[in-house]
Design a protein around this motif. Structure first.
Motif, PDB file in Angstrom:
ATOM      1  N   MET B   1       0.847  -1.215   0.000  1.00 31.18           N
ATOM      2  CA  MET B   1       0.000   0.000   0.000  1.00 31.18           C
ATOM      3  C   MET B   1       0.871   1.250   0.000  1.00 31.18           C
ATOM      4  O   MET B   1       1.811   1.368   0.799  1.00 31.18           O
ATOM      5  CB  MET B   1      -0.893  -0.036   1.260  1.00 31.18           C
ATOM      6  N   GLU B   3       0.695   5.493   0.123  1.00 28.96           N
ATOM      7  CA  GLU B   3      -0.193   6.642   0.321  1.00 28.96           C
ATOM      8  C   GLU B   3       0.290   7.758  -0.593  1.00 28.96           C
ATOM      9  O   GLU B   3       1.471   8.113  -0.608  1.00 28.96           O
ATOM     10  CB  GLU B   3      -0.148   7.080   1.794  1.00 28.96           C
ATOM     11  N   ASN B   5      -1.047  11.542  -2.437  1.00 31.54           N
ATOM     12  CA  ASN B   5      -2.070  12.604  -2.582  1.00 31.54           C
ATOM     13  C   ASN B   5      -3.335  12.283  -1.784  1.00 31.54           C
ATOM     14  O   ASN B   5      -4.444  12.470  -2.275  1.00 31.54           O
ATOM     15  CB  ASN B   5      -2.457  12.774  -4.075  1.00 31.54           C
ATOM     16  N   GLY B   6      -3.121  11.752  -0.587  1.00 33.44           N
ATOM     17  CA  GLY B   6      -4.277  11.436   0.250  1.00 33.44           C
ATOM     18  C   GLY B   6      -5.057  10.213  -0.201  1.00 33.44           C
ATOM     19  O   GLY B   6      -6.109   9.895   0.334  1.00 33.44           O
ATOM     20  N   LYS B   7      -4.499   9.488  -1.230  1.00 33.67           N
ATOM     21  CA  LYS B   7      -5.192   8.294  -1.728  1.00 33.67           C
ATOM     22  C   LYS B   7      -4.380   7.051  -1.369  1.00 33.67           C
ATOM     23  O   LYS B   7      -3.154   7.088  -1.365  1.00 33.67           O
ATOM     24  CB  LYS B   7      -5.310   8.376  -3.265  1.00 33.67           C
ATOM     25  N   GLN B   8      -5.069   5.954  -1.098  1.00 33.48           N
ATOM     26  CA  GLN B   8      -4.387   4.686  -0.845  1.00 33.48           C
ATOM     27  C   GLN B   8      -4.251   3.949  -2.176  1.00 33.48           C
ATOM     28  O   GLN B   8      -5.257   3.741  -2.849  1.00 33.48           O
ATOM     29  CB  GLN B   8      -5.209   3.827   0.119  1.00 33.48           C
ATOM     30  N   GLU B  10      -3.075   0.457  -3.943  1.00 36.10           N
ATOM     31  CA  GLU B  10      -2.817  -0.942  -3.577  1.00 36.10           C
ATOM     32  C   GLU B  10      -1.587  -1.495  -4.282  1.00 36.10           C
ATOM     33  O   GLU B  10      -1.396  -1.277  -5.489  1.00 36.10           O
ATOM     34  CB  GLU B  10      -4.021  -1.804  -3.960  1.00 36.10           C
TER      35      GLU B  10
END
Lengths: 118, 109, 94
Positions: B1, B3, B5-8, B10
């Motif tokens: 995982m 992280e 730009n504030g996005k997770q 996968e």
């Protein structure tokens, strides 16, 4: 170095055989085996242009055929009888292939060390 | 995982992106940092090359093929494993495909 | 000198028909096992195979109750199969 011939006898989508055959071919070529491919029966349909396997949820291994030359897989035979049966011409195929008689394909089987059918 | 730009985003257990479409050029330096690589223009040339290779052929190139294909496209001085290993010390096919957001090549040194 | 192996019946698989396209009558042989043995009950199939050297797997024939129907065809057990595969230059499993 072994001479390895991989035969595609099944239609490209709906089963994993064709994809497995191509994976096996590329893997063998990466291990520096001398790989050749034979397409016969419905396996011939693997070579058709304008396929869109992803639209029916299948992996697009067809595009990978374009990289065969980079894997030094230069011998590709297609069965002449099957071409007739399916009413196909050489310019229906996406990669250069040698249209071969049954006798020529049998002679190719004699010439190689191993034949694997998918 | 990862992280970003504030996005997770996968990844698999080896750090390869699960989805090719999650990649963006801004993500490349972050994946590269995990590999202890700071991306230069020379790195980018290879990363862009493997990404284009994947988008055209739908497969990640193994090292031998990468060397040959780069030789044809970018010249013999770059199409050799010594040059590529200088850029990607752990393994050019392995690391360049990872940084380009592609699946791991099937046979990978 | 090729030993061709057929495991599926022509009703479900193109294996036999594809094999027959390339097998050489004089030097090759064809060994049918599994459900492929069933097709030997069909006169039409037998006619196609007439000029080839044919073997069947004894075990598969017996298991299916076909022994008395396939008396005219040479049956091999497992060790004879291994011996055959060594006798021929290569084996193609269709």
């Amino acid at each position: 170095m072994k001479k390895l011939c991989i035969v595609f006898k099944q239609a490209p989508h709906g089963t994993a055989h064709g994809r497995e055959g191509l994976d096996f071919a590329l893997l063998s070529a990466s291990f520096e085996q001398e790989v050749s491919l034979v397409f016969t029966g419905e396996g011939l349909l693997t070579l058709l242009k304008e396929q869109d396997p992803e639209s029916i949820g299948c992996k697009d291994y067809i595009s990978t055929l374009g990289a065969l030359g980079l894997y030094d897989i230069d011998t590709v035979l297609v069965c002449q009888e099957s071409m007739h049966e399916f009413n196909l011409q050489q310019n229906d195929l996406r990669i250069p292939a040698l249209v071969s008689s049954a006798e020529e394909i049998a002679a190719h089987f004699d010439h190689v060390d191993e034949v694997m059918v998918f | 995982m990862i992280e970003f730009n504030g996005k997770q985003i996968e990844t698999d257990h080896q750090g390869y992106l699960k989805s090719v479409s999650d990649w963006s050029p801004e993500l490349a330096p972050i994946i590269a940092a995990e590999e202890d690589i700071t991306l230069t223009d020379a790195h980018w040339e290879v990363v862009n090359f493997v990404r284009e290779f994947y988008l055209e052929f739908k497969t990640s190139p193994a090292i031998r093929v990468l060397v040959k294909a780069i030789g044809q496209k970018l010249g013999e001085d770059k199409g050799n494993s010594k040059y590529l290993y200088t850029l990607f010390p752990v393994g050019p096919a392995k690391q360049a495909t990872k940084i380009a957001g592609l699946p791991k090549p099937a046979k990978c040194i | 000198m090729i030993l061709h192996l057929i495991k599926d019946t022509p009703a479900n698989s193109s294996a036999l028909n594809t094999c027959l396209r390339y097998a050489r009558k004089q030097t090759d042989c064809i060994l049918l096992s599994g459900n492929a043995v069933n097709c030997l009950l069909q006169a039409e199939v037998l006619a196609h195979l007439a000029d080839y050297k044919i073997y069947v797997s004894q075990e598969d024939v017996a298991a299916r109750g076909l022994t008395r129907f396939l008396k005219q065809i040479e049956q091999v057990n497992y060790s004879e199969f291994v011996a055959l595969s060594l006798k021929y230059d290569k084996v193609i499993s269709w």
